[in-house]
Design an enzyme around this catalytic site. Structure first.
Site, PDB file in Angstrom:
ATOM      1  N   LYS A  84      59.813  -0.034  15.862  1.00  0.00           N
ATOM      2  CA  LYS A  84      59.331  -1.492  16.687  1.00  0.00           C
ATOM      3  C   LYS A  84      60.381  -2.742  16.679  1.00  0.00           C
ATOM      4  CE  LYS A  84      58.476  -2.022  11.648  1.00  0.00           C
ATOM      5  NZ  LYS A  84      57.204  -1.665  10.580  1.00  0.00           N
ATOM      6  N   ARG A 120      45.948  -3.930   3.389  1.00  0.00           N
ATOM      7  CA  ARG A 120      46.001  -4.542   5.249  1.00  0.00           C
ATOM      8  C   ARG A 120      44.913  -4.138   6.016  1.00  0.00           C
ATOM      9  NH1 ARG A 120      52.303  -5.106   6.706  1.00  0.00           N
ATOM     10  NH2 ARG A 120      52.423  -2.482   6.943  1.00  0.00           N
ATOM     11  N   HIS A 171      51.219   3.741   3.464  1.00  0.00           N
ATOM     12  CA  HIS A 171      52.442   2.378   3.583  1.00  0.00           C
ATOM     13  C   HIS A 171      51.768   2.493   2.208  1.00  0.00           C
ATOM     14  CE1 HIS A 171      55.487   0.318   5.385  1.00  0.00           C
ATOM     15  NE2 HIS A 171      55.291  -0.655   4.887  1.00  0.00           N
ATOM     16  N   ARG A 187      59.575   7.458   7.611  1.00  0.00           N
ATOM     17  CA  ARG A 187      59.656   6.710   8.895  1.00  0.00           C
ATOM     18  C   ARG A 187      60.354   5.400   8.652  1.00  0.00           C
ATOM     19  NH1 ARG A 187      53.522   6.592   6.613  1.00  0.00           N
ATOM     20  NH2 ARG A 187      54.330   4.417   6.132  1.00  0.00           N
ATOM     21  N   TYR A 240      74.208 -33.670  13.279  1.00  0.00           N
ATOM     22  CA  TYR A 240      72.837 -34.715  13.169  1.00  0.00           C
ATOM     23  C   TYR A 240      73.215 -34.561  10.907  1.00  0.00           C
ATOM     24  CZ  TYR A 240      71.079 -33.118  17.161  1.00  0.00           C
ATOM     25  OH  TYR A 240      71.186 -33.105  18.549  1.00  0.00           O
ATOM     26  N   CYS A 289      72.975 -26.745  15.012  1.00  0.00           N
ATOM     27  CA  CYS A 289      71.903 -28.354  15.705  1.00  0.00           C
ATOM     28  C   CYS A 289      71.629 -26.338  16.806  1.00  0.00           C
ATOM     29  CB  CYS A 289      73.287 -28.138  16.850  1.00  0.00           C
ATOM     30  SG  CYS A 289      74.124 -29.537  15.630  1.00  0.00           S
ATOM     31  N   MET A 290      70.689 -26.755  18.001  1.00  0.00           N
ATOM     32  CA  MET A 290      70.095 -25.652  18.070  1.00  0.00           C
ATOM     33  C   MET A 290      71.275 -24.405  19.433  1.00  0.00           C
ATOM     34  SD  MET A 290      67.488 -25.635  21.189  1.00  0.00           S
ATOM     35  CE  MET A 290      66.239 -26.797  20.856  1.00  0.00           C
ATOM     36  N   ASP A 291      72.557 -25.087  19.415  1.00  0.00           N
ATOM     37  CA  ASP A 291      73.029 -24.622  20.271  1.00  0.00           C
ATOM     38  C   ASP A 291      74.488 -24.761  19.730  1.00  0.00           C
ATOM     39  OD1 ASP A 291      71.237 -24.170  22.629  1.00  0.00           O
ATOM     40  OD2 ASP A 291      71.219 -26.447  22.706  1.00  0.00           O
TER      41      ASP A 291
HETATM   42  C1  LIG Z   1      57.806  -0.854   9.415  1.00  0.00           C
HETATM   43  C2  LIG Z   1      57.722   0.219   9.588  1.00  0.00           C
HETATM   44  C3  LIG Z   1      57.797   0.896   8.368  1.00  0.00           C
HETATM   45  C4  LIG Z   1      59.365   1.120   8.218  1.00  0.00           C
HETATM   46  O1  LIG Z   1      59.822   0.280   7.005  1.00  0.00           O
HETATM   47  P1  LIG Z   1      61.148  -0.046   6.775  1.00  0.00           P
HETATM   48  O2  LIG Z   1      60.971  -0.195   5.378  1.00  0.00           O
HETATM   49  O3  LIG Z   1      62.040  -0.554   7.641  1.00  0.00           O
HETATM   50  O4  LIG Z   1      61.896   0.840   6.785  1.00  0.00           O
HETATM   51  C5  LIG Z   1      57.162   2.277   7.716  1.00  0.00           C
HETATM   52  N1  LIG Z   1      56.219   2.268   7.958  1.00  0.00           N
HETATM   53  C6  LIG Z   1      55.612   1.133   8.220  1.00  0.00           C
HETATM   54  C7  LIG Z   1      53.698   1.265   8.132  1.00  0.00           C
HETATM   55  C8  LIG Z   1      55.843   0.597   8.807  1.00  0.00           C
HETATM   56  O5  LIG Z   1      55.247  -0.371   9.508  1.00  0.00           O
END
Ligand SMILES: *Cc1c(COP(=O)(O)O)cnc(C)c1O
Length: 387
Positions: free
Chosen positions: A41, A136, A168, A227, A271, A318-320
């Site tokens: 992601k 969540r 999760h 995951r 700055y 700074c920004m850049d």
């Molecule tokens: C982002 C995410 C992960 C991955 O998490 P890591 O800590 O980067 O391994 C796994 N499961 C869900 C639901 C997530 O949103």
């Protein structure tokens, strides 16, 4: 000697490191029970989703996780042959786009499931999200039987095809007793709901609860998928975490010296005049700033590696542009490479180090390296070395 000038800035993505990281992590997974689901992601945590997807796909990975439909479609249109799973909420309005592109989405509530069922004109594959303590989204699992009945109801809705179920963990990266207990309780709640749903006749192809931290701290073969996110990129879920396997950061951030000059006692830099020279000092300016994703919060509290030596950042970022004190580093001149994240010899600065210094996590640093920083892919097949 004529000098070669490097480009202003680049994020080097070491695909060989990415390959080694995944191979090492696979060592935690029992063959035949748990397969890696690569989480790419947020454009692969800022590293570039498609090059990583291609690499992992070549390594046999056939399950990818993203966070929204745009990311999912990028993978599908970019040649992803495996499963693509949206980890969180997606809009029921997109039901048919999901179905047409064989994208799996999470379903987070009864209302969400009903809306998907109404909007879909063909079956969509879903994974039921169960909230076991993250707080969540997801079906409440405090009462396993109630949760299971709701899952069975969802399973009976037209055009909903349940492929899996997941939860999760909120604190799998912690070794505090309370957190270890909490994670165990989350797992027990989840498995109780899964078992109850199975007793009602619901079948799941995938049952999963492992993220990066849980995979290395509390692997459990009852999770059919791991995951894997942050560890793939060679960073840590938490700074204090000891990772029981050697991983290498995949991203390096490199820029160049734009000018070197000597300043004198009392001269100020950048700055707000927050930095005043105490003596004669040699300073090097570099053309990278917070617009590139380097945190401004690190003003006066950062370093770079120049000619293999560590140079302290001075004055406001700074920004850049930003400025380093290179007093005592011999022969620094315009065009020299400056490593902001990466290593050279014995010196190393990781995204986790930057994060720790400004009170965040490595995830935010790499995700925040902005679009104007070109990603350059090294190693793997992308390098063109094998043509
Ligand atoms: C982002 C995410 C992960 C991955 O998490 P890591 O800590 O980067 O391994 C796994 N499961 C869900 C639901 C997530 O949103």
């Amino acid at each position: 000697m004529k000098k070669e000038f490097l480009n202003r800035i680049r994020a080097e993505i070491n695909l060989d490191a990415a390959e080694r990281n995944l191979s090492s992590l696979k060592g935690f997974l029992y063959d035949g029970f748990t397969k890696p689901a690569c989480v790419i992601k947020a454009d692969g945590y800022g590293h570039g989703d498609l090059p990583l997807m291609n690499l992992y796909q070549d390594m046999g990975v056939d399950f990818f996780c993203v966070s929204n439909i745009e990311e999912a479609l990028r993978l599908r249109n970019g040649g992803c042959k495996g499963d693509i799973f949206i980890l969180g909420w997606s809009s029921p309005e997109d039901a048919d786009v999901l179905a047409e592109n064989d994208i799996i989405t999470a379903v987070v509530s009864r209302e969400n499931a009903e809306a998907f069922s109404q909007k879909a004109s063909k079956p969509i594959r879903v994974h039921i999200k169960v909230d076991t303590g993250m707080g969540r989204v997801g079906l409440n699992a405090d009462d396993a039987e109630e949760c299971a009945e709701l899952i069975a109801e969802i399973a009976a809705m037209p055009n909903i095809s349940i492929d899996g179920i997941f939860t999760h963990f909120a604190a799998a990266d912690s070794r505090l007793d309370d957190d270890i207990t909490f994670t165990e309780e989350q797992k027990q709640k989840f498995l109780a709901a899964v078992n109850a749903a199975e007793r009602l006749g619901v079948k799941f192809n995938q049952i999963h609860f492992l993220n990066s931290a849980a995979t290395v701290y509390c692997y459990d073969s009852r999770s059919t998928l791991a995951r894997l996110g942050i560890l793939l990129y060679g960073l840590r879920p938490a700074y204090a975490m000891n990772i029981p396997v050697a991983l290498q950061p995949v991203m390096s951030l490199k820029t160049v010296v734009s000018q070197v000059k000597t300043i004198h006692k009392g001269d100020s830099v950048s700055y707000g005049r927050t930095y005043i020279a105490k003596d004669d000092e040699v300073i090097a300016t570099v053309p990278c700033g917070y617009a590139d994703g380097y945190p401004r919060q690190l003003s006066g509290n950062c370093a770079a590696i120049i000619k293999g030596k560590r140079a302290k950042g001075i004055g406001r970022i700074c920004m850049d542009q930003m400025v380093f004190n290179v007093t005592g580093i011999d022969g620094v001149s315009e065009g020299d490479e400056v490593i902001l994240i990466g290593s050279d010899g014995n010196e190393s600065i990781t995204a986790d180090d930057l994060a720790e210094a400004c009170g965040t996590i490595g995830y935010e640093i790499v995700c925040g390296i902005s679009k104007r920083v070109p990603r350059i892919y090294l190693g793997g097949k992308q390098s063109g070395n094998d043509n």
